[in-house]
Motif scaffolding. Structure first.
Motif, PDB file in Angstrom:
ATOM      1  N   ALA A  42      10.288   4.045   2.661  1.00 50.84           N
ATOM      2  CA  ALA A  42       9.774   4.184   1.377  1.00 50.84           C
ATOM      3  C   ALA A  42       8.572   3.528   0.917  1.00 50.84           C
ATOM      4  N   PRO A  43       8.260   2.251   1.044  1.00 53.23           N
ATOM      5  CA  PRO A  43       7.067   1.716   0.452  1.00 53.23           C
ATOM      6  C   PRO A  43       5.956   2.466   1.104  1.00 53.23           C
ATOM      7  N   ASN A  44       5.826   2.856   2.373  1.00 53.92           N
ATOM      8  CA  ASN A  44       4.866   3.252   3.130  1.00 53.92           C
ATOM      9  C   ASN A  44       4.619   4.598   2.424  1.00 53.92           C
ATOM     10  N   ILE A  45       5.405   5.345   2.114  1.00 55.82           N
ATOM     11  CA  ILE A  45       5.382   6.575   1.296  1.00 55.82           C
ATOM     12  C   ILE A  45       4.603   6.318  -0.028  1.00 55.82           C
ATOM     13  N   ARG A  46       5.079   5.362  -0.745  1.00 60.12           N
ATOM     14  CA  ARG A  46       4.695   5.234  -2.032  1.00 60.12           C
ATOM     15  C   ARG A  46       3.113   4.608  -1.931  1.00 60.12           C
ATOM     16  N   TYR A  47       2.845   3.902  -0.838  1.00 60.36           N
ATOM     17  CA  TYR A  47       1.528   3.478  -0.665  1.00 60.36           C
ATOM     18  C   TYR A  47       0.412   4.527  -0.373  1.00 60.36           C
ATOM     19  N   CYS A  48       0.971   5.564   0.439  1.00 58.59           N
ATOM     20  CA  CYS A  48       0.218   6.723   0.706  1.00 58.59           C
ATOM     21  C   CYS A  48       0.014   7.556  -0.422  1.00 58.59           C
ATOM     22  N   ALA A  49       0.992   7.894  -1.186  1.00 58.93           N
ATOM     23  CA  ALA A  49       1.010   8.483  -2.271  1.00 58.93           C
ATOM     24  C   ALA A  49      -0.094   8.029  -3.377  1.00 58.93           C
ATOM     25  N   TYR A  50      -0.254   6.702  -3.527  1.00 54.06           N
ATOM     26  CA  TYR A  50      -0.929   5.703  -4.386  1.00 54.06           C
ATOM     27  C   TYR A  50      -2.560   6.325  -3.886  1.00 54.06           C
ATOM     28  N   ASN A  51      -2.885   6.042  -2.517  1.00 54.32           N
ATOM     29  CA  ASN A  51      -4.216   6.466  -1.858  1.00 54.32           C
ATOM     30  C   ASN A  51      -4.537   7.838  -2.082  1.00 54.32           C
ATOM     31  N   ILE A  52      -3.595   8.731  -2.073  1.00 50.99           N
ATOM     32  CA  ILE A  52      -3.734  10.263  -2.219  1.00 50.99           C
ATOM     33  C   ILE A  52      -4.247  10.335  -3.860  1.00 50.99           C
ATOM     34  N   THR A  80       2.885   5.797  11.645  1.00 47.60           N
ATOM     35  CA  THR A  80       2.268   4.528  11.901  1.00 47.60           C
ATOM     36  C   THR A  80       0.825   4.624  12.203  1.00 47.60           C
ATOM     37  N   LEU A  81       0.363   5.453  12.993  1.00 48.75           N
ATOM     38  CA  LEU A  81      -0.945   5.825  13.628  1.00 48.75           C
ATOM     39  C   LEU A  81      -1.974   6.121  12.555  1.00 48.75           C
ATOM     40  N   MET A  82      -1.338   7.277  11.739  1.00 48.03           N
ATOM     41  CA  MET A  82      -2.149   7.832  10.566  1.00 48.03           C
ATOM     42  C   MET A  82      -2.093   6.798   9.674  1.00 48.03           C
ATOM     43  N   PHE A  83      -1.357   6.041   9.324  1.00 50.38           N
ATOM     44  CA  PHE A  83      -1.491   5.074   8.431  1.00 50.38           C
ATOM     45  C   PHE A  83      -2.598   3.909   8.492  1.00 50.38           C
ATOM     46  N   GLU A  84      -2.612   3.625   9.757  1.00 45.73           N
ATOM     47  CA  GLU A  84      -3.767   2.675  10.203  1.00 45.73           C
ATOM     48  C   GLU A  84      -4.900   3.258  10.366  1.00 45.73           C
ATOM     49  N   LEU A  85      -5.123   4.573  10.354  1.00 48.58           N
ATOM     50  CA  LEU A  85      -6.346   5.319  10.328  1.00 48.58           C
ATOM     51  C   LEU A  85      -6.777   5.747   8.946  1.00 48.58           C
ATOM     52  N   GLY A  86      -5.950   5.570   7.954  1.00 48.71           N
ATOM     53  CA  GLY A  86      -6.350   5.857   6.693  1.00 48.71           C
ATOM     54  C   GLY A  86      -6.092   7.244   6.410  1.00 48.71           C
ATOM     55  N   ARG A  87      -5.407   8.020   7.176  1.00 54.04           N
ATOM     56  CA  ARG A  87      -5.112   9.456   6.910  1.00 54.04           C
ATOM     57  C   ARG A  87      -3.975   9.590   6.284  1.00 54.04           C
TER      58      ARG A  87
END
Length: 606
Positions: free
Chosen positions: A209-219, A164-171
């Motif tokens: 699951a949605p958080n993982i897909r969102y991170c995958a999109y940003n990658i 959650t912290l990494m998600f907010e930091l954009g990492r």
């Protein structure tokens, strides 16, 4: 406070008298404890401040019960929990509740950072503090005093908090790895327990699951966009998680990129240029709405898709209205008059958007009608525990549909379109049949059989007129109204059965009425005076006697109004004649008479 006191702070599976762990060790169901606390203390309604206050109060109660206070009123003396002094399961709740308090404060600041951007830094610092407490919990649970399940749950909770912290930091890379670790642990735990606990773990996996897909999109995974759109549709628009706003923002950005290629639209054989970005975005969302409705699993999620689409449509219409404020035909339409000549492309585009708004409103109401029909008395899906649907509830929805359809033929630019007018006319007849049918059902429920039978016959007339109209349609037009035709044929069968049922019920009701009349005594009726039973035929021999009972005598007293008071208002306007000359004559006569009498009295004196 009493409700909070009833929540158990911990559970010891087995513990020796000296306070050390027994054979199985301490056990804490981390996810269950967290979910229960969140649902009972504010997070069901998104109230993070209330949940944070609950966490603070619960921490204080746990410290008091363990005699592990952090100092006194004068000074603070922090105490660190170690494996040696951890003699009770409640010690594990201290870092857990501290992490939850930090997380809830961070989510509260996140909501407030929309208007106050500086609070985002405070939010990140709170999340870092929450990660520290989560790591402390994982370290304590990793000792030999805790069982295997507690260790796995603590590791999953710590990984989720870090992600959650990494998600907010954009990492994104670190975030997707940590979310993947938490997801793997929860999936493994879901296979090892009963159905109730298994459902809780699966729910957590679905949230990740949605958080993982969102991170995958940003990658860099472009295929994740469609998955996110489907996940967003399944949530129904009511999710309060941290990802909802981000997904909406991502979808809006994606549509903006696609809207750059949408320069024109064709409707009713006329092509119109689309110059406004907001209108383009709405037309793209209209194209995607079919896939979203197909992927939506519940009625609420489908209704939310329609609501979101209608909201975008209203905003796009407002943009066109601002641009059309100087158009003469638009001014005439606003005043309720007919447009003169050929309408402009911009006004015809406005007509197209109004047509979409009206038709999508009809589709949404039909969806809600199908939901209400499921709990009609007598239906196969009737459930007594749910709210019973009344026929008049459906009548109101069909009236709204008919009103929306009646506005379509009057739109500027399509008044002379015979094909569209025929479609609207046939649809209106079909929905009038449905409305009339449920009005008849309302009368049937009230045992008003003649009215219900008359309405059922009117429903049959509407159905025959609508069916003949549907049969005249051909090609693509017939395919579009295929479902409406099937619904109308099903209604025809329902009307036949309902009509015969109504006739049978009316006959049975007449039998009951006859029994009731036979139970009435003729003597009781004959005792009434004839004037009170003129509408009832009874063979009364007393009427042929010398003293027939015709009227009540003496008559009963009846109240009458009091005698009114009269005021002579005309007297104020009467002018009386002048009688001065009469007074002079009387004075002279009086003077003559008195002089003579006084002379008599004074004659002796002289």
């Amino acid at each position: 406070m009493a409700a909070e006191e009833s929540v158990p702070d911990g559970r010891v599976v087995e513990q020796t008298p000296e306070g050390t762990a027994g054979e199985h060790g301490f056990s804490v169901e981390v996810l269950q404890v967290v979910k229960d606390a969140q649902q009972q203390h504010g997070l069901r309604h998104g109230d993070y401040q209330r949940y944070r206050g609950y966490c603070s109060r619960r921490l204080r109660r746990i410290r008091k019960s363990l005699h592990f206070m952090q100092g006194d009123k004068r000074r603070v003396q922090p105490k660190k929990i170690t494996e040696e002094n951890m003699t009770d399961t409640k010690f594990l709740y201290l870092p857990l509740m501290s992490a939850e308090r930090c997380w809830s404060y961070a989510m509260q600041l996140k909501a407030e950072s929309n208007t106050e951007p500086r609070k985002k830094f405070h939010m990140v610092s709170k999340l870092r503090k929450g990660v520290q407490y989560a790591d402390e919990l994982a370290g304590l649970c990793n000792s030999d005093k805790c069982d295997a399940r507690t260790k796995l749950e603590a590791q999953a909770y710590s990984a989720w908090m870090k992600a959650t912290l990494m998600f907010e930091l954009g990492r994104w890379k670190e975030s997707i790895e940590l979310y993947g670790k938490a997801k793997t642990i929860y999936e493994k735990l879901s296979t090892a327990f009963s159905d109730d606990v298994q459902a809780l773990y699966k729910q957590r996996v679905d949230e990740i699951a949605p958080n993982i897909r969102y991170c995958a999109y940003n990658i860099g995974d472009e295929t994740a966009v469609s998955d996110l759109v489907q996940m967003r549709a399944k949530t129904g628009g009511g999710a309060e998680d941290m990802l909802t706003s981000k997904i909406d923002e991502l979808i809006a950005q994606t549509r903006e990129k696609q809207a750059a290629t949408l320069s024109e639209v064709t409707w009713r054989g006329r092509t119109m240029p689309v110059k406004f970005e907001q209108v383009r975005g709405f037309l793209l969302s209209l194209q995607e709405s079919a896939a979203e409705l197909a992927s939506a699993e519940t009625t609420d999620s489908k209704v939310s898709v329609y609501e979101r689409l209608l909201k975008d449509c209203v905003e796009a219409l407002q943009v066109l209205r601002d641009e059309l404020k100087d158009d003469q035909n638009f001014k005439l339409v606003q005043r309720g008059q007919k447009a003169e000549g050929k309408v402009s492309n911009l006004l015809f585009l406005h007509t197209y958007l109004v047509y979409i708004r009206l038709t999508k409103t009809v589709e949404r109401n039909l969806l809600m009608i199908d939901t209400l029909k499921q709990n009609l008395p007598g239906s196969a899906t009737f459930d007594e525990n749910k709210k019973v649907t009344k026929p008049q509830d459906l009548v109101r929805f069909y009236e709204i549909i008919i009103q929306n359809l009646s506005e379509i033929p009057n739109l500027p630019g399509v008044e002379e379109d015979a094909s569209l007018g025929h479609e609207v006319e046939v649809e209106t007849l079909a929905y009038k049949a449905f409305r009339c049918f449920y009005v008849a059902q309302t009368y049937a429920v009230g045992k008003k059989w003649p009215e219900a039978l008359a309405l059922y016959e009117k429903v049959e007339k509407y159905i025959q007129a609508a069916l003949s109209g549907y049969k005249e349609m051909k090609g693509d037009q017939a395919k579009r109204f295929k479902d409406d035709l099937a619904r109308l044929q099903s209604l025809e069968q329902q009307v036949n059965s309902a009509k015969y049922e109504c006739q049978a019920s009316s006959i049975l009701n007449m039998g009951d009425l006859t029994d009731q009349m036979s139970a009435v005594s003729v003597r009781d009726i004959a005792k009434k005076p004839l004037i009170e039973r003129l509408d009832e035929y009874v063979d009364d021999p007393g009427l042929r006697s010398k003293k027939p009972n015709l009227v009540s005598f003496p008559p009963d007293f009846q109240p009458v109004p009091c005698k009114p008071l009269y005021f002579d208002l005309a007297l104020n306007h009467v002018e009386f004649p002048d009688l001065e000359h009469k007074l002079e004559q009387q004075k002279q006569q009086k003077k003559g008479i008195t002089g003579m009498v006084s002379g008599w009295f004074s004659w002796g004196k002289k």
